[in-house]
Design a protein around this motif. Structure first.
Motif, short mmCIF file in Angstrom:
data_model
loop_
_atom_site.label_atom_id
_atom_site.label_comp_id
_atom_site.label_asym_id
_atom_site.label_seq_id
_atom_site.Cartn_x
_atom_site.Cartn_y
_atom_site.Cartn_z
N ALA A 101 0.85 -1.26 -0.10
CA ALA A 101 0.11 0.11 0.02
C ALA A 101 0.90 1.39 -0.19
O ALA A 101 2.05 1.24 0.41
CB ALA A 101 -0.93 -0.03 1.39
N SER A 102 0.33 2.47 -0.38
CA SER A 102 0.70 3.58 -0.27
C SER A 102 -0.26 4.59 0.38
O SER A 102 -1.29 4.74 -0.34
CB SER A 102 1.33 4.08 -1.51
OG SER A 102 1.75 5.35 -1.74
N GLY A 103 0.14 5.48 1.40
CA GLY A 103 -0.79 6.31 1.97
C GLY A 103 -1.30 7.29 1.07
O GLY A 103 -2.36 7.61 0.91
N GLY A 119 -3.24 -3.81 -1.79
CA GLY A 119 -2.85 -5.27 -2.49
C GLY A 119 -2.82 -5.94 -1.47
O GLY A 119 -1.98 -5.60 -0.16
N ILE A 120 -3.30 -7.20 -1.20
CA ILE A 120 -3.26 -7.80 0.01
C ILE A 120 -3.23 -9.33 -0.27
O ILE A 120 -3.78 -9.62 -1.35
CB ILE A 120 -4.59 -7.68 1.01
CG1 ILE A 120 -4.39 -8.30 2.31
CG2 ILE A 120 -5.71 -7.91 0.41
CD1 ILE A 120 -5.25 -7.72 3.41
N GLY A 121 -2.47 -10.11 0.47
CA GLY A 121 -2.33 -11.39 0.14
C GLY A 121 -2.61 -12.29 1.36
O GLY A 121 -2.02 -11.91 2.32
N LEU A 135 -7.12 -4.47 -4.69
CA LEU A 135 -8.46 -3.57 -4.44
C LEU A 135 -8.41 -2.31 -4.79
O LEU A 135 -7.34 -1.53 -4.76
CB LEU A 135 -9.00 -3.68 -2.70
CG LEU A 135 -9.07 -5.38 -2.37
CD1 LEU A 135 -9.16 -5.18 -0.81
CD2 LEU A 135 -10.04 -6.20 -3.05
N GLY A 136 -9.59 -1.70 -5.48
CA GLY A 136 -9.70 -0.47 -5.96
C GLY A 136 -11.15 0.01 -5.63
O GLY A 136 -11.86 -0.61 -5.41
#
Length: 155
Positions: A101-103, A119-121, A135-136
């Motif tokens: 992630a990026s804040g 993005g999560i895994g 996710l978006g």
């Protein structure tokens, strides 16, 4: 003016090359190689400094870290994570969770109601399977931009 700049750059490159402890065989350099060559020589020089070695030793000795140092490192890491983003993983029992992630990117996506969130895994390395999703948002609604499920057969 361009000739003076070229001559100055060539003299600077020669000064750094002559200061190098290890002589390299002569070969012609193109203009694009000069900046990286200079940076490599400066990096090699800096790595030999006792001050840089002391900082590296301090960073490796986690027992010597003070609460003030940990707070400063955490603040610097949070700022870096906000602007540049980051990716990492951690274990929760037998599960491996990864996050990218990026804040700044997250804030931009939320304010525009469009864009990538994170993005999560999730995976079980001992069982050989993993799942990842990016996710978006699109028009304020959650959507999965990509989904990846993998299984590795061990034999």
């Amino acid at each position: 003016m361009g000739r003076v700049r070229t001559t100055a750059a060539a003299l600077l490159a020669l000064a750094f090359l002559s200061a190098a402890a290890q002589a390299e065989p002569y070969r012609a350099l193109n203009r694009a190689e000069v900046p990286s060559l200079i940076l490599d020589k400066v990096k090699d020089w800096a790595l030999g400094l006792s001050e840089v070695q002391a900082v590296e030793d301090y960073m490796r000795d986690t027992e010597a870290w003070t609460p003030r140092f940990k707070a400063a490192a955490g603040a610097a890491g949070a700022a870096f994570g906000y602007f540049e983003g980051g990716a990492g993983s951690f274990n929760v029992g037998a599960w491996n969770v990864s996050l990218e992630a990026s804040g700044q990117q997250l804030q931009r996506a939320l304010s525009r109601r469009n864009g990538r969130l994170l993005g999560i895994g999730l995976g079980r390395p001992d069982k050989g399977w993993s799942a990842e999703a990016v996710l978006g948002l699109r028009d304020g609604r959650f959507l999965s931009q990509s989904v990846n499920v993998a299984y590795k057969i061990r034999y």
